[in-house]
Enzyme design. Structure first.
Site, PDB file in Angstrom:
ATOM      1  NE  ARG A  63     -17.042 -31.332  13.826  1.00 18.12           N
ATOM      2  CZ  ARG A  63     -15.755 -31.068  13.597  1.00 18.12           C
ATOM      3  NH1 ARG A  63     -15.245 -29.932  14.027  1.00 18.12           N
ATOM      4  NH2 ARG A  63     -15.000 -31.930  12.954  1.00 18.12           N
ATOM      5  CG  HIS A  67     -16.102 -34.517  17.437  1.00 21.01           C
ATOM      6  ND1 HIS A  67     -15.019 -33.988  16.795  1.00 21.01           N
ATOM      7  CD2 HIS A  67     -16.959 -34.897  16.458  1.00 21.01           C
ATOM      8  CE1 HIS A  67     -15.213 -34.043  15.480  1.00 21.01           C
ATOM      9  NE2 HIS A  67     -16.388 -34.572  15.256  1.00 21.01           N
ATOM     10  CG  ASP A  68     -17.840 -35.788  25.553  1.00 16.66           C
ATOM     11  OD1 ASP A  68     -16.703 -36.245  25.814  1.00 16.66           O
ATOM     12  OD2 ASP A  68     -18.740 -35.724  26.409  1.00 16.66           O
ATOM     13  CG  ASN A  95     -11.765 -33.351  18.667  1.00 14.93           C
ATOM     14  OD1 ASN A  95     -12.777 -33.390  17.967  1.00 14.93           O
ATOM     15  ND2 ASN A  95     -11.553 -34.210  19.636  1.00 14.93           N
ATOM     16  N   PRO A 164     -14.989 -40.343  12.649  1.00 14.59           N
ATOM     17  CG  PRO A 164     -17.183 -40.237  11.875  1.00 14.59           C
ATOM     18  CD  PRO A 164     -16.364 -40.216  13.121  1.00 14.59           C
ATOM     19  CG  HIS A 194     -22.398 -32.361   8.437  1.00 15.03           C
ATOM     20  ND1 HIS A 194     -21.536 -33.202   7.790  1.00 15.03           N
ATOM     21  CD2 HIS A 194     -21.948 -32.293   9.722  1.00 15.03           C
ATOM     22  CE1 HIS A 194     -20.606 -33.634   8.635  1.00 15.03           C
ATOM     23  NE2 HIS A 194     -20.849 -33.104   9.822  1.00 15.03           N
ATOM     24  CB  THR A 195     -28.878 -28.991   8.567  1.00  8.58           C
ATOM     25  OG1 THR A 195     -29.404 -30.188   8.030  1.00  8.58           O
ATOM     26  CG2 THR A 195     -29.819 -27.838   8.271  1.00  8.58           C
TER      27      THR A 195
HETATM   28  C1  HEM Z   1     -20.892 -39.075   9.498  1.00  6.44           C
HETATM   29  C2  HEM Z   1     -19.676 -38.786   9.876  1.00  6.44           C
HETATM   30  C3  HEM Z   1     -19.215 -37.385  10.094  1.00  6.44           C
HETATM   31  C4  HEM Z   1     -18.081 -36.842   9.591  1.00  6.44           C
HETATM   32  C5  HEM Z   1     -17.055 -37.530   8.717  1.00  6.44           C
HETATM   33  C6  HEM Z   1     -18.051 -35.471  10.025  1.00  6.44           C
HETATM   34  C7  HEM Z   1     -17.043 -34.583   9.720  1.00  6.44           C
HETATM   35  C8  HEM Z   1     -17.124 -33.222   9.925  1.00  6.44           C
HETATM   36  C9  HEM Z   1     -16.179 -32.271   9.454  1.00  6.44           C
HETATM   37  C10 HEM Z   1     -14.904 -32.608   8.693  1.00  6.44           C
HETATM   38  C11 HEM Z   1     -16.613 -31.043   9.792  1.00  6.44           C
HETATM   39  C12 HEM Z   1     -15.944 -29.703   9.484  1.00  6.44           C
HETATM   40  C13 HEM Z   1     -14.888 -29.414  10.504  1.00  6.44           C
HETATM   41  C14 HEM Z   1     -14.057 -28.217  10.155  1.00  6.44           C
HETATM   42  O1  HEM Z   1     -13.792 -27.951   8.984  1.00  6.44           O
HETATM   43  O2  HEM Z   1     -13.649 -27.517  11.106  1.00  6.44           O
HETATM   44  C15 HEM Z   1     -17.844 -31.212  10.507  1.00  6.44           C
HETATM   45  C16 HEM Z   1     -18.586 -30.192  11.042  1.00  6.44           C
HETATM   46  C17 HEM Z   1     -19.698 -30.389  11.824  1.00  6.44           C
HETATM   47  N1  HEM Z   1     -20.198 -31.617  12.220  1.00  6.44           N
HETATM   48 FE1  HEM Z   1     -19.703 -33.397  11.478  1.00  6.44          FE
HETATM   49  N2  HEM Z   1     -19.146 -35.216  10.775  1.00  6.44           N
HETATM   50  C18 HEM Z   1     -19.886 -36.358  10.862  1.00  6.44           C
HETATM   51  C19 HEM Z   1     -21.046 -36.532  11.585  1.00  6.44           C
HETATM   52  C20 HEM Z   1     -21.565 -35.588  12.432  1.00  6.44           C
HETATM   53  C21 HEM Z   1     -22.583 -35.845  13.424  1.00  6.44           C
HETATM   54  C22 HEM Z   1     -23.197 -37.205  13.706  1.00  6.44           C
HETATM   55  C23 HEM Z   1     -22.826 -34.654  14.038  1.00  6.44           C
HETATM   56  C24 HEM Z   1     -23.773 -34.338  15.160  1.00  6.44           C
HETATM   57  C25 HEM Z   1     -24.794 -35.081  15.487  1.00  6.44           C
HETATM   58  C26 HEM Z   1     -21.999 -33.665  13.404  1.00  6.44           C
HETATM   59  C27 HEM Z   1     -22.022 -32.319  13.679  1.00  6.44           C
HETATM   60  C28 HEM Z   1     -21.259 -31.375  13.022  1.00  6.44           C
HETATM   61  C29 HEM Z   1     -21.494 -29.948  13.129  1.00  6.44           C
HETATM   62  C30 HEM Z   1     -22.616 -29.278  13.887  1.00  6.44           C
HETATM   63  C31 HEM Z   1     -20.489 -29.328  12.385  1.00  6.44           C
HETATM   64  C32 HEM Z   1     -20.253 -27.830  12.227  1.00  6.44           C
HETATM   65  C33 HEM Z   1     -19.333 -27.398  13.343  1.00  6.44           C
HETATM   66  C34 HEM Z   1     -19.071 -25.916  13.436  1.00  6.44           C
HETATM   67  O3  HEM Z   1     -19.725 -25.115  12.764  1.00  6.44           O
HETATM   68  O4  HEM Z   1     -18.191 -25.574  14.225  1.00  6.44           O
HETATM   69  N3  HEM Z   1     -21.219 -34.271  12.461  1.00  6.44           N
HETATM   70  N4  HEM Z   1     -18.128 -32.559  10.587  1.00  6.44           N
END
Ligand code: HEM
Ligand code: NAG
Ligand code: NAG
Ligand code: NAG
Ligand code: NAG
Ligand code: NAG
Length: 326
Positions: A63, A67-68, A95, A164, A194-195
């Site tokens: 992540r 975000h970077d 963030n 986003p 998000h797997t």
């Molecule tokens: C399509 C738009 C996306 C949205 C709206 C989104 C939003 C989010 C949100 C809201 C979370 C949970 C954050 C929290 O509750 O602390 C999350 C977690 C995460 N996102 Fe996304 N995300 C998106 C795309 C991506 C992409 C493209 C990646 C990486 C290629 C990514 C990787 C991750 C990962 C790995 C987590 C888990 C982080 C953790 O366990 O600390 N996301 N995302």
């Protein structure tokens, strides 16, 4: 029990070490081959060690890259600390209280500065660490070109334009990915991130308690899953963490994200929305049936993400500490 656990960890470590060797030959451009021949190995080893201690860091590192790179390019702007006159990206919307893993990057940077000062940028460390993290949990790997320079500024307000929100619908997501040069298909592929990893109850509260349908549950969410999520997320307990994808056990990189989407088990609205358009549903079906399709397209997508708006020597610097400009 202890023995079994220990054995499992030993085997996991052996697999990790094996993978560490397996990915090295993938790198075509080794920018510091002369100046810092050990750089990639040091990053790889330290990432494996961090993940061996805490597997949740794999998701955090992935992540961190997203975000970077989405905010002003892959330039480690996300790593700069806020100061008395400026709120930095890391403390801005999307963030703060949510992006993790900064200490892993700090530790790697410290180790690299000890062997080759001011040679490897923080921006490169993020990209290498994210790649190595995903390979280490059974995900695909991809090539990383090195030579990125680090940003000299970071502004929290940029997050709103580029990151986003979890409430985003398909058209908003498409638009935000398109402004960074990604197709709808690439957007659906990269969302497969998000797997793994976690979210927090607060971000799905309105899906569980204030929807428009019977019992106020979001009608697009599988009712059985909604019941399970309500069990985990009491109303008001917004800071409680929960897995984005329980099917993967949280940290095994597979294609179950798509299987879940197709069963209306996408946890965030931004996940669920992906199958509301034909292009998204089509990829979800492909990925669910053929994990190798997901893996190869995810790898390409990540490689493309890694090269987004990269800064050169005129535009950036090689920081001494990832938290501060020189
Ligand atoms: C399509 C738009 C996306 C949205 C709206 C989104 C939003 C989010 C949100 C809201 C979370 C949970 C954050 C929290 O509750 O602390 C999350 C977690 C995460 N996102 Fe996304 N995300 C998106 C795309 C991506 C992409 C493209 C990646 C990486 C290629 C990514 C990787 C991750 C990962 C790995 C987590 C888990 C982080 C953790 O366990 O600390 N996301 N995302
Ligand atoms: C604070 O951060 C901003 C942006 O990152 C930077 O331009 C500025 O020089 C910093 N100020 C101080 C006092 O370090
Ligand atoms: C998607 O979200 C945007 C921004 O929130 C909104 O303006 C638009 O009407 C929504 N589109 C659909 C089809 O719901
Ligand atoms: C949302 O649902 C909760 C629990 O059912 C309720 O206490 C709260 O008042 C609702 N809020 C709104 C704005 O409907
Ligand atoms: C809220 O979540 C925390 C964990 O983050 C847990 O310890 C606590 O018991 C929960 N409270 C309620 C009311 O469910
Ligand atoms: C860096 O990129 C900028 C903007 O694209 C360009 O003007 C400049 O010449 C580049 N500098 C180097 C050293 O390549």
């Amino acid at each position: 029990m202890t023995m079994y656990f220990h054995l499992r960890w030993t085997i996991t470590t052996m697999i990790l070490v094996f993978l560490a060797d397996a990915y090295a030959p993938l790198d075509p451009v080794q920018f510091y081959k002369k100046e810092c021949p050990r750089a990639r190995r040091i990053v790889g080893d330290m990432v494996l060690e961090a993940i061996r201690r805490d597997i949740r860091l794999s998701a955090a590192l992935l992540r961190l890259q997203f975000h970077d790179c989405f905010v002003r390019g892959c330039d480690a702007s996300i790593l700069l600390d806020s100061n008395s006159t400026n709120l930095a990206e890391k403390d801005g919307a999307g963030n703060v209280f949510s992006v993790r893993g900064y200490e892993v990057i700090d530790n790697i940077k410290e180790a690299l500065e000890a062997v080759c000062p001011q040679t490897v940028s923080c921006a490169d460390i993020i990209i290498l660490a994210s790649r190595d993290a995903i390979a280490s949990i059974g995900g695909p790997s991809w090539s990383v070109t090195s030579g990125r320079f680090d940003a000299i500024a970071s502004y929290a307000e940029d997050n709103l334009r580029f990151l986003p929100p979890p409430s985003a619908n398909f058209s908003l997501l498409s638009q935000m990915f398109a402004q960074k040069g990604f197709s709808e298909r690439e957007m659906v592929v990269l969302s497969g991130a998000h797997t793994i990893g976690i979210t927090h109850c607060g971000l799905i509260q309105n899906r569980l308690y204030n929807g428009t349908c019977r019992n106020n549950i979001d009608p697009t969410l599988d009712p059985a899953y909604a019941v399970e999520l309500r069990r985990q997320c009491a109303f008001g307990n917004v800071s409680k963490p929960l897995l984005l994808n329980p099917t993967s056990g949280g940290y095994s990189f597979d294609s179950s994200y798509y299987t879940n989407l197709l069963r209306n088990r996408g946890i965030l609205e931004s996940d669920a929305t992906l199958i509301t358009e034909a292009s998204g549903r089509e990829f979800a079906l492909e990925a669910a049936f053929s994990p190798s399709t997901f893996f190869s397209e995810f790898a390409s997508g990540m490689e493309k993400l890694s090269n987004l708006e990269v800064k050169n020597a005129t535009e950036g610097e090689i920081r001494r500490s990832c938290r501060f400009t020189n």
